[in-house]
Design a protein around this motif. Sequence first.
Motif, PDB file in Angstrom:
ATOM      1  N   ALA A 188       1.639 -20.501 -69.625  1.00  0.00           N
ATOM      2  CA  ALA A 188       0.846 -20.145 -68.385  1.00  0.00           C
ATOM      3  C   ALA A 188      -0.114 -21.481 -68.283  1.00  0.00           C
ATOM      4  CB  ALA A 188      -0.054 -18.940 -68.748  1.00  0.00           C
ATOM      5  N   ALA A 189      -0.771 -21.930 -69.393  1.00  0.00           N
ATOM      6  CA  ALA A 189      -1.874 -23.048 -69.067  1.00  0.00           C
ATOM      7  C   ALA A 189      -1.186 -24.337 -68.837  1.00  0.00           C
ATOM      8  CB  ALA A 189      -2.191 -23.381 -70.592  1.00  0.00           C
ATOM      9  N   GLU A 190       0.291 -24.634 -69.375  1.00  0.00           N
ATOM     10  CA  GLU A 190       0.831 -25.865 -68.950  1.00  0.00           C
ATOM     11  C   GLU A 190       1.183 -25.812 -67.155  1.00  0.00           C
ATOM     12  OE1 GLU A 190       4.116 -26.486 -71.651  1.00  0.00           O
ATOM     13  OE2 GLU A 190       2.900 -26.802 -73.105  1.00  0.00           O
ATOM     14  N   ASP A 191       1.734 -24.758 -66.893  1.00  0.00           N
ATOM     15  CA  ASP A 191       2.121 -24.107 -65.464  1.00  0.00           C
ATOM     16  C   ASP A 191       0.931 -24.557 -64.337  1.00  0.00           C
ATOM     17  OD1 ASP A 191       4.674 -23.894 -66.383  1.00  0.00           O
ATOM     18  OD2 ASP A 191       4.604 -21.523 -66.156  1.00  0.00           O
ATOM     19  N   ALA A 192      -0.275 -23.948 -65.140  1.00  0.00           N
ATOM     20  CA  ALA A 192      -1.500 -23.870 -64.063  1.00  0.00           C
ATOM     21  C   ALA A 192      -2.040 -25.383 -63.983  1.00  0.00           C
ATOM     22  CB  ALA A 192      -2.514 -23.128 -64.755  1.00  0.00           C
ATOM     23  N   LEU A 193      -2.008 -26.272 -65.008  1.00  0.00           N
ATOM     24  CA  LEU A 193      -2.230 -27.608 -65.107  1.00  0.00           C
ATOM     25  C   LEU A 193      -1.250 -28.299 -63.886  1.00  0.00           C
ATOM     26  CD1 LEU A 193      -4.238 -29.718 -66.038  1.00  0.00           C
ATOM     27  CD2 LEU A 193      -2.828 -30.137 -67.778  1.00  0.00           C
ATOM     28  N   ARG A 195      -2.378 -34.335 -69.735  1.00  0.00           N
ATOM     29  CA  ARG A 195      -1.224 -34.215 -68.887  1.00  0.00           C
ATOM     30  C   ARG A 195      -0.130 -35.004 -69.634  1.00  0.00           C
ATOM     31  NH1 ARG A 195      -2.917 -36.932 -63.731  1.00  0.00           N
ATOM     32  NH2 ARG A 195      -0.518 -36.468 -62.965  1.00  0.00           N
ATOM     33  N   ASN A 196       0.962 -34.726 -69.692  1.00  0.00           N
ATOM     34  CA  ASN A 196       2.323 -35.283 -70.307  1.00  0.00           C
ATOM     35  C   ASN A 196       2.074 -35.876 -71.500  1.00  0.00           C
ATOM     36  OD1 ASN A 196       3.385 -35.578 -67.470  1.00  0.00           O
ATOM     37  ND2 ASN A 196       1.939 -37.452 -66.934  1.00  0.00           N
ATOM     38  N   THR A 197       1.750 -34.737 -72.384  1.00  0.00           N
ATOM     39  CA  THR A 197       1.405 -35.076 -73.608  1.00  0.00           C
ATOM     40  C   THR A 197       2.334 -33.825 -74.565  1.00  0.00           C
ATOM     41  OG1 THR A 197      -0.614 -33.756 -73.641  1.00  0.00           O
ATOM     42  CG2 THR A 197      -0.700 -35.946 -73.433  1.00  0.00           C
ATOM     43  N   LEU A 198       3.493 -33.634 -74.408  1.00  0.00           N
ATOM     44  CA  LEU A 198       4.222 -32.716 -74.921  1.00  0.00           C
ATOM     45  C   LEU A 198       4.538 -33.276 -76.564  1.00  0.00           C
ATOM     46  CD1 LEU A 198       6.651 -31.452 -72.124  1.00  0.00           C
ATOM     47  CD2 LEU A 198       4.488 -30.203 -73.110  1.00  0.00           C
ATOM     48  N   ARG A 199       4.776 -34.372 -76.572  1.00  0.00           N
ATOM     49  CA  ARG A 199       5.164 -34.937 -78.155  1.00  0.00           C
ATOM     50  C   ARG A 199       4.101 -34.774 -79.154  1.00  0.00           C
ATOM     51  NH1 ARG A 199       6.838 -39.080 -74.814  1.00  0.00           N
ATOM     52  NH2 ARG A 199       5.323 -40.566 -75.946  1.00  0.00           N
ATOM     53  N   ALA A 200       4.637 -34.820 -80.220  1.00  0.00           N
ATOM     54  CA  ALA A 200       3.603 -34.752 -81.392  1.00  0.00           C
ATOM     55  C   ALA A 200       2.922 -35.844 -81.555  1.00  0.00           C
ATOM     56  CB  ALA A 200       4.428 -34.073 -82.487  1.00  0.00           C
ATOM     57  N   GLY A 201       1.441 -35.854 -82.140  1.00  0.00           N
ATOM     58  CA  GLY A 201       1.133 -36.815 -82.491  1.00  0.00           C
ATOM     59  C   GLY A 201       0.149 -37.770 -81.537  1.00  0.00           C
ATOM     60  N   GLN A 202       0.122 -37.243 -80.263  1.00  0.00           N
ATOM     61  CA  GLN A 202      -0.533 -38.018 -79.030  1.00  0.00           C
ATOM     62  C   GLN A 202      -2.139 -37.609 -79.056  1.00  0.00           C
ATOM     63  OE1 GLN A 202       2.354 -36.643 -76.036  1.00  0.00           O
ATOM     64  NE2 GLN A 202       2.212 -38.772 -75.345  1.00  0.00           N
ATOM     65  N   PHE A 203      -2.853 -38.121 -78.421  1.00  0.00           N
ATOM     66  CA  PHE A 203      -4.333 -37.999 -78.400  1.00  0.00           C
ATOM     67  C   PHE A 203      -4.675 -36.663 -77.747  1.00  0.00           C
ATOM     68  CE2 PHE A 203      -8.489 -38.717 -76.197  1.00  0.00           C
ATOM     69  CZ  PHE A 203      -9.047 -38.531 -77.483  1.00  0.00           C
ATOM     70  N   ASN A 204      -5.409 -35.864 -78.388  1.00  0.00           N
ATOM     71  CA  ASN A 204      -5.542 -34.607 -78.128  1.00  0.00           C
ATOM     72  C   ASN A 204      -6.913 -34.497 -77.484  1.00  0.00           C
ATOM     73  OD1 ASN A 204      -5.905 -31.808 -77.988  1.00  0.00           O
ATOM     74  ND2 ASN A 204      -5.000 -31.216 -79.944  1.00  0.00           N
ATOM     75  N   ARG A 205      -7.006 -34.333 -76.287  1.00  0.00           N
ATOM     76  CA  ARG A 205      -8.169 -34.278 -75.462  1.00  0.00           C
ATOM     77  C   ARG A 205      -8.964 -33.030 -75.637  1.00  0.00           C
ATOM     78  NH1 ARG A 205      -4.377 -36.871 -73.345  1.00  0.00           N
ATOM     79  NH2 ARG A 205      -4.963 -38.977 -72.814  1.00  0.00           N
ATOM     80  N   ALA A 206      -8.275 -32.180 -76.159  1.00  0.00           N
ATOM     81  CA  ALA A 206      -8.929 -30.902 -76.347  1.00  0.00           C
ATOM     82  C   ALA A 206      -9.656 -30.654 -77.579  1.00  0.00           C
ATOM     83  CB  ALA A 206      -7.976 -29.562 -76.547  1.00  0.00           C
ATOM     84  N   THR A 207      -9.259 -31.470 -78.741  1.00  0.00           N
ATOM     85  CA  THR A 207      -9.947 -31.463 -79.965  1.00  0.00           C
ATOM     86  C   THR A 207     -10.651 -32.770 -80.492  1.00  0.00           C
ATOM     87  OG1 THR A 207      -8.052 -32.092 -80.928  1.00  0.00           O
ATOM     88  CG2 THR A 207      -8.311 -29.585 -80.704  1.00  0.00           C
ATOM     89  N   GLN A 208     -10.130 -34.188 -79.814  1.00  0.00           N
ATOM     90  CA  GLN A 208     -10.445 -35.109 -80.408  1.00  0.00           C
ATOM     91  C   GLN A 208     -11.424 -35.862 -79.293  1.00  0.00           C
ATOM     92  OE1 GLN A 208      -6.314 -36.611 -80.817  1.00  0.00           O
ATOM     93  NE2 GLN A 208      -6.915 -37.236 -83.060  1.00  0.00           N
TER      94      GLN A 208
END
Length: 732
Positions: free
Chosen positions: A386-391, A425-438
């Motif tokens: 739901a969150a991904e679709d909304a964004l 946006r466009n951050t489905l892969r593991a290990g990418q910069f996480n703007r929600a936590t970092q």
Amino acid sequence: MANSGKRRPLVADRRPPAPKRKKPAKAKRGGFFRRLFTFSKRTKAPKRSARTQKPRTFMGRIKMLFTGLLRLILRLIWGITWRVSVIGALILACAVAISYQSIPTMAELKDGRHRGSVTFYDRNNAVYAWRGDQFGGPVSFATVSPHLVNAVVATEDRRFYRHFGVSPRGIASAIRINLREGRGPLSGNGGSTITQQVSKLVCLGDPYLPSSGMTEAEYEAQCRVGSVWRKLKEVPFAMAMEWKFTKEEILAVYLNRAYLGAGARGFEAASQRYFNKSAMEVRPAEAAMLAGLLVAPSYYAPTRNLERAQRRARTVLRLMHEQGYLSSAQYAQAQANPATLSTAARDQSGNAFADWVMSKAPSFLTRDTTEDVVLRTTFDQRIQQAAEDALELVFETKVREGSNAQAAIVVMSADGAVRAMVGGRNTLRAGQFNRATQAMRQTGSAFKPFVYAAALDLGYRYDSTITDAPLAIKVPGSGTYSPANYTNEFFGDVDLTFALAQSLNAATVALSEDIGRDVVRTVAEQFGINSDLAQGPALALGVSESTLVEMTGAYAGILNGGTSVTPYGLLSLSLRADPTPLIGQEGGLGERVIQERSARQLVYMMHQVVQTGSGGRAQLPDGRPAAGKTGTTQAARDAWFIGFTGDYVTGVWMGYDDNTPLSGVTGGGLPAEIWRETMVRVHDGLPISPLPMIDATTDRRPAPQPQPYSAPQGQDRLERFLLDALGAILGN
């Protein structure tokens, strides 16, 4: 006169006995190595007598000369060749014997990972992410699908069951192909057998030692070096493996250790990773896709490009059919029904959430162990989608094409259980910069609810009056601080609800100065804002930095009645071999920060933000009540909307990674719309839950006169705050 007497018989004279002929002495022969390096002389034929010799012509002599020279050269070549061959065979035999001693046991060969796997389960007990060296457990030749074995042999080594570890024909063919394509003889195709590939996988028996100073990546790269010397070392090791193990055992090692992309090591792990089934159950099309990964695991991984993986699988199916492993009917059916990914593998949801949980879990039980670990988490794949679709919807319809603006979303329950997390946006892969936590960003007006929470807990009410007017506050070392409202107009005497709903800066700073910055700072910290909060009067306007997950957790404390929460995602950690949890958590509730009545008033005030104030674009359909607060920082570098219903708390941040100002975006604009689209999808099918707030129509008792907070001379502000809070509790 005749002799009348008896005639004497004739007796021969005695001859001396013939001397015994001595046997010709045998020529003395040297030892083996003397004979090995000594060229024998050919016995010359007896010369013909002069009468039998034929006169030779000049041409005959020339012919005889060349013939003799040719025979000499051939004898020399043969003599050298067989001696070199014998020496080479002896050296190879010694090398094979030495390699034999260095080969680990079969148990060690089957699982040679340097770290274990981590499998993530969501709140509904479904797998959604993996980390580490994914390993589905050891398999044997007999416990995998025959189609899988046939696909591997047909693709990698069609002569596997006939050679002795090395295939000269395969090496010659590979050299020919490499030269024809303009590469070096050992560049590109190597002609390696499965046994030689196993030799590489086990690094010729040299285990990885952390004390060596090499990283795991450097160690594995060294094991895959294709130099001539490395190739020569592979030959005796491969032959030693053929001597020590059966073909089935060698193939089992290959099936367990081969890397197949997406963190999956071994065919059991890959089958679970891509198809959510055991390697024993794969169909021909799935077996072909897995075998096709061996040539380039990352490139052909179906999670990266499914169509490319299916094309490669079609090639493997053709090879299986040509070599008799598939009938024409099986081949046609497999080509018509290509393998597809399981739902979890296809969605790739939750990588940002999984990275965050991994960072919170003990490293000695996740990253620094060879055990297979199972993490059960609070993640909800429906809410994540739901969150991904909304964004995606908002950026496709409301943001100009080509924009590099970023956004992040966090959804959690009132107790701090994180249900979904979009790191950008466009951050489905593991290990990418996480703007929600970092990403540490200024919070802007999203910080204001903590100012009002402190005031309400000190005796103010939602309808208490405060003055919104120009201020001039002297800040030592910085001059005069004069906050202005967003509209550059002032409203005079207003109640607290109106001041928060309209996000009035001057009124909020005045309130903060009235009750004391230390009090505001203490309340914010107790709600979970652990960042370094500002010391000056601008504290009230959110000049301090925080993360989205931290801010969303603080708002969850407001929703649950004033009790702090710690955002969490891990429910339990256990080993795959033993389901008994080693670590467990049931909730994130902490200590009470403000009184429940104060929290209920604050929820009402934040509900008015959505109903009549700056958060109007976040209103939900069907009369579902919502509360929240907008936030926009100086020069619009950050835009926030954080709010909640009776069921979930959701935080949205929007901005640029390089702090470029947003163009025409405030917290009440696109972030509020992303929040609304997320919450509409999250609550689809859920009954309407009321907000835990006061009823302003019945709560009309006269408001007590607020007492400005100013610490007496020599009295600590925090001490006075605690005394006032205690008095307020007793007074109520």
